[in-house]
Scaffold this active site. Structure first.
Site, PDB file in Angstrom:
ATOM      1  N   ARG A  54       0.756  -1.439  -0.637  1.00  7.15           N
ATOM      2  CA  ARG A  54       0.234   0.125   0.392  1.00  7.15           C
ATOM      3  C   ARG A  54       1.030   1.111  -0.038  1.00  7.15           C
ATOM      4  NH1 ARG A  54      -1.408  -0.280   4.941  1.00  7.15           N
ATOM      5  NH2 ARG A  54       0.221  -1.798   5.335  1.00  7.15           N
ATOM      6  N   THR A  96       9.062 -10.680   1.911  1.00 12.71           N
ATOM      7  CA  THR A  96       7.378 -10.976   1.796  1.00 12.71           C
ATOM      8  C   THR A  96       7.054 -12.090   1.469  1.00 12.71           C
ATOM      9  OG1 THR A  96       7.041 -10.923  -0.802  1.00 12.71           O
ATOM     10  CG2 THR A  96       6.987  -8.408   0.189  1.00 12.71           C
ATOM     11  N   LYS A 120       9.805 -18.275   0.429  1.00 17.45           N
ATOM     12  CA  LYS A 120      10.474 -19.135  -0.398  1.00 17.45           C
ATOM     13  C   LYS A 120       9.947 -19.138  -1.449  1.00 17.45           C
ATOM     14  CE  LYS A 120       8.218 -20.660   3.375  1.00 17.45           C
ATOM     15  NZ  LYS A 120       8.375 -19.913   4.850  1.00 17.45           N
ATOM     16  N   VAL A 146      14.646 -21.117   5.043  1.00 17.14           N
ATOM     17  CA  VAL A 146      14.211 -22.513   5.928  1.00 17.14           C
ATOM     18  C   VAL A 146      15.338 -22.277   7.184  1.00 17.14           C
ATOM     19  CG1 VAL A 146      13.954 -25.254   6.109  1.00 17.14           C
ATOM     20  CG2 VAL A 146      14.902 -24.073   3.546  1.00 17.14           C
ATOM     21  N   GLY A 201       0.549 -16.101  18.016  1.00 12.95           N
ATOM     22  CA  GLY A 201       1.053 -16.084  16.884  1.00 12.95           C
ATOM     23  C   GLY A 201       2.123 -16.973  15.214  1.00 12.95           C
ATOM     24  N   ASP A 215       3.554 -25.173   3.030  1.00  7.38           N
ATOM     25  CA  ASP A 215       4.743 -24.075   2.726  1.00  7.38           C
ATOM     26  C   ASP A 215       5.983 -25.083   4.230  1.00  7.38           C
ATOM     27  OD1 ASP A 215       5.659 -21.686   4.148  1.00  7.38           O
ATOM     28  OD2 ASP A 215       5.852 -23.156   6.358  1.00  7.38           O
ATOM     29  N   LYS A 219      10.055 -25.586   1.943  1.00  9.92           N
ATOM     30  CA  LYS A 219      10.767 -25.440   2.496  1.00  9.92           C
ATOM     31  C   LYS A 219      11.979 -26.755   2.334  1.00  9.92           C
ATOM     32  CE  LYS A 219       9.370 -23.262   6.401  1.00  9.92           C
ATOM     33  NZ  LYS A 219       8.804 -23.042   7.593  1.00  9.92           N
TER      34      LYS A 219
HETATM   35  N1  LIG Z   1       6.917 -15.028  10.792  1.00 10.80           N
HETATM   36  C1  LIG Z   1       7.482 -15.446  10.552  1.00 10.80           C
HETATM   37  O1  LIG Z   1       8.306 -15.755  11.759  1.00 10.80           O
HETATM   38  C2  LIG Z   1       8.134 -16.090   9.652  1.00 10.80           C
HETATM   39  C3  LIG Z   1      10.163 -17.091   9.650  1.00 10.80           C
HETATM   40  C4  LIG Z   1      11.107 -17.449   8.763  1.00 10.80           C
HETATM   41  C5  LIG Z   1      10.367 -16.837   7.083  1.00 10.80           C
HETATM   42  N2  LIG Z   1       9.274 -15.876   7.283  1.00 10.80           N
HETATM   43  C6  LIG Z   1       8.901 -15.180   5.822  1.00 10.80           C
HETATM   44  O2  LIG Z   1       9.263 -13.738   5.950  1.00 10.80           O
HETATM   45  C7  LIG Z   1       8.034 -13.539   4.339  1.00 10.80           C
HETATM   46  C8  LIG Z   1       7.179 -12.731   5.226  1.00 10.80           C
HETATM   47  O3  LIG Z   1       6.988 -13.324   6.473  1.00 10.80           O
HETATM   48  P1  LIG Z   1       5.441 -12.475   7.571  1.00 10.80           P
HETATM   49  O4  LIG Z   1       5.638 -12.916   8.675  1.00 10.80           O
HETATM   50  O5  LIG Z   1       6.820 -10.970   7.895  1.00 10.80           O
HETATM   51  O6  LIG Z   1       4.453 -11.342   6.641  1.00 10.80           O
HETATM   52  P2  LIG Z   1       3.299 -10.231   7.001  1.00 10.80           P
HETATM   53  O7  LIG Z   1       3.303 -10.308   8.493  1.00 10.80           O
HETATM   54  O8  LIG Z   1       2.006 -11.247   6.408  1.00 10.80           O
HETATM   55  O9  LIG Z   1       4.392  -9.337   6.039  1.00 10.80           O
HETATM   56  C9  LIG Z   1       4.500  -9.647   5.064  1.00 10.80           C
HETATM   57  C10 LIG Z   1       4.380  -7.627   4.155  1.00 10.80           C
HETATM   58  O10 LIG Z   1       4.338  -7.914   2.577  1.00 10.80           O
HETATM   59  C11 LIG Z   1       4.218  -7.192   2.228  1.00 10.80           C
HETATM   60  N3  LIG Z   1       4.420  -7.614   0.166  1.00 10.80           N
HETATM   61  C12 LIG Z   1       3.192  -8.133   0.140  1.00 10.80           C
HETATM   62  N4  LIG Z   1       3.245  -8.259  -1.626  1.00 10.80           N
HETATM   63  C13 LIG Z   1       4.440  -6.902  -1.324  1.00 10.80           C
HETATM   64  C14 LIG Z   1       5.135  -6.589  -2.941  1.00 10.80           C
HETATM   65  N5  LIG Z   1       4.475  -7.232  -3.517  1.00 10.80           N
HETATM   66  N6  LIG Z   1       5.159  -5.703  -2.840  1.00 10.80           N
HETATM   67  C15 LIG Z   1       6.093  -5.004  -0.784  1.00 10.80           C
HETATM   68  N7  LIG Z   1       5.500  -6.019  -0.191  1.00 10.80           N
HETATM   69  C16 LIG Z   1       4.730  -6.631  -0.433  1.00 10.80           C
HETATM   70  C17 LIG Z   1       2.762  -6.895   2.266  1.00 10.80           C
HETATM   71  O11 LIG Z   1       2.351  -6.061   2.238  1.00 10.80           O
HETATM   72  P3  LIG Z   1       0.652  -5.206   3.121  1.00 10.80           P
HETATM   73  O12 LIG Z   1       0.860  -4.897   4.470  1.00 10.80           O
HETATM   74  O13 LIG Z   1       0.328  -4.127   2.306  1.00 10.80           O
HETATM   75  O14 LIG Z   1       0.044  -6.097   3.606  1.00 10.80           O
HETATM   76  C18 LIG Z   1       3.092  -7.358   4.238  1.00 10.80           C
HETATM   77  O15 LIG Z   1       4.202  -6.224   5.235  1.00 10.80           O
HETATM   78  C19 LIG Z   1       7.123 -14.444   4.441  1.00 10.80           C
HETATM   79  O16 LIG Z   1       7.589 -15.259   2.795  1.00 10.80           O
HETATM   80  C20 LIG Z   1       7.228 -15.829   4.848  1.00 10.80           C
HETATM   81  O17 LIG Z   1       6.708 -16.956   5.123  1.00 10.80           O
HETATM   82  C21 LIG Z   1       8.855 -15.573   8.430  1.00 10.80           C
END
Ligand SMILES: NC(=O)c1ccc[n+]([C@@H]2O[C@H](COP(=O)([O-])OP(=O)(O)OC[C@H]3O[C@@H](n4cnc5c(N)ncnc54)[C@H](OP(=O)(O)O)[C@@H]3O)[C@@H](O)[C@H]2O)c1
Length: 352
Positions: A54, A96, A120, A146, A201, A215, A219
């Site tokens: 956004r 993202t 991923k 991963v 969470g 998911d 991995k």
């Molecule tokens: N959370 C964990 O513990 C964890 C651990 C390891 C890996 N990961 C990986 O890390 C990544 C992020 O996880 P998260 O938990 O932070 O996800 P999240 O809270 O859902 O945040 C995703 C963010 O990406 C933004 N986004 C989506 N498409 C985009 C684009 N085309 N351009 C720019 N921004 C974009 C979203 O924008 P909006 O705010 O506008 O929706 C949001 O700010 C994922 O791939 C997840 O699998 C997460």
């Protein structure tokens, strides 16, 4: 001395960085960035741009990560993300889960940028995409994809570089499913635990994304490819925990349908319990192929141990043929994931 080093030494060159994603991981990354910057551990990085779907924050003079909210954003649609504008040697951090951004990784690398990612869908997608990205592996940071930075990919690559063949990999690769099956004792309904995991969470807002095993499929693909296999997504057999009627519900109705998990999982639990075994959601890759699903494991199996949201991965290779190398630790969470992203950025650019 290279031109880059000369300009760095004279303080002229600043490496330009853009962060995509300001969700759980992106926010933790900004906090860590601010801490490292205060401690002067970030060297010559300049945060030029931060965006989500956004909004976008942009400053040619460098954004203050600690005070981003105080900087006025513009709507993201005002200008599309222009990675090459970061200049050769710049860094895109992808926090993202977007397939659109992952589809750009190879092009950004070909333009001379570094890409550091928790997403991923790049190397965990189709093999052709993986191959295009890994042509530039010296500028690609993937340790957050991963195990949230646990030394999994690094260990597999070092084993192979040392001449080992990786014979098999087996592991608990989902922090949320690890927590659920540690907590499940057959007494409380599984659906109640899924709701609790959501409140803590640990699961995605739509827990079906975790329970479907999709998911974990990505991995396992990433690990198997690091082990040298050209595995395609369709070659991984995934046993989803989501019964079809629950899968068919709209996102709004999921909570009301979670009870559909209870009977099948209680039956699986009781069958395992009668044999003195424990249920774990396991991903396996070996000569028989790649498969993911619920297994009833002996309580002293290394993959049945651990606790909380820990990931646990066993690797059998030429040198670890009888007893596997086991790597265990927190494999999810914003802090460790953000740390893995910044570690990658520092490591890749230190040697560049
Ligand atoms: N959370 C964990 O513990 C964890 C651990 C390891 C890996 N990961 C990986 O890390 C990544 C992020 O996880 P998260 O938990 O932070 O996800 P999240 O809270 O859902 O945040 C995703 C963010 O990406 C933004 N986004 C989506 N498409 C985009 C684009 N085309 N351009 C720019 N921004 C974009 C979203 O924008 P909006 O705010 O506008 O929706 C949001 O700010 C994922 O791939 C997840 O699998 C997460």
């Amino acid at each position: 001395m290279s031109a880059l080093l000369q300009s760095r030494a004279s303080g002229v060159h600043r490496r330009k960085v853009a962060l995509l994603g300001t969700g759980t991981v992106g926010t933790a990354l900004l906090a860590r960035w601010a801490r490292l910057q205060r401690a002067s551990s970030l060297g010559d990085f300049d945060l030029q741009e931060v965006r989500n779907t956004r909004l976008r924050w942009k400053s040619a003079a460098g954004l203050d990560a600690a005070a981003l909210v105080a900087t006025a954003p513009a709507p993201a649609r005002e200008d599309a993300f222009d990675a090459p504008a970061l200049g050769e040697g710049g860094i895109v951090i992808d926090a993202t889960a977007s397939d659109d951004t992952a589809a750009q990784h190879a092009a950004w690398l070909a333009a001379g940028l570094h890409v550091v990612t928790a997403n991923k869908s790049g190397i965990g997608g189709e093999f052709a995409r993986y191959r295009a990205i890994t042509r530039h592996s010296d500028r690609y940071g993937d340790s957050a994809t991963v195990g949230a930075g646990l030394p999994l990919l690094r260990s597999l690559r070092e084993l192979r570089a040392g001449g080992d063949e990786v014979i098999a990999i087996a592991g608990v690769l989902s922090g949320s499913l690890a927590w659920l099956f540690h907590a499940y004792d057959g007494m409380r309904p599984f659906s109640a635990l899924v709701r609790e995991a959501g409140r803590l969470g640990y699961t995605e807002p739509d827990a079906r994304l975790d329970l479907s095993g999709e998911d974990v499929r990505r991995k396992l693909l990433i690990l198997a490819r690091a082990a040298g296999s050209p595995l395609e997504p369709a070659q991984v057999v995934v046993e989803s925990l989501v019964p079809s009627p629950l899968g068919a519900l709209s996102r709004r109705d999921v909570d009301a349908g979670l009870h559909l998990l209870d009977t099948p999982l209680r039956e699986r639990f009781q069958a395992a319990h009668r044999l003195g075994r424990r249920l774990r959601f396991i991903a396996r890759f070996d000569a028989q192929g790649a498969r993911i699903g619920l297994e009833a494991m002996a309580p002293d199996d290394p993959l049945a141990l651990g606790g909380g949201c820990d990931n646990r991965v066993a690797i059998w290779s030429s040198r670890y043929r009888e007893r596997p190398l086991v790597i265990q630790g927190p494999g999810a969470g914003a802090e460790v994931t953000a740390a893995a992203l910044l570690d990658d950025a520092l490591r890749l650019t230190r040697r560049a």
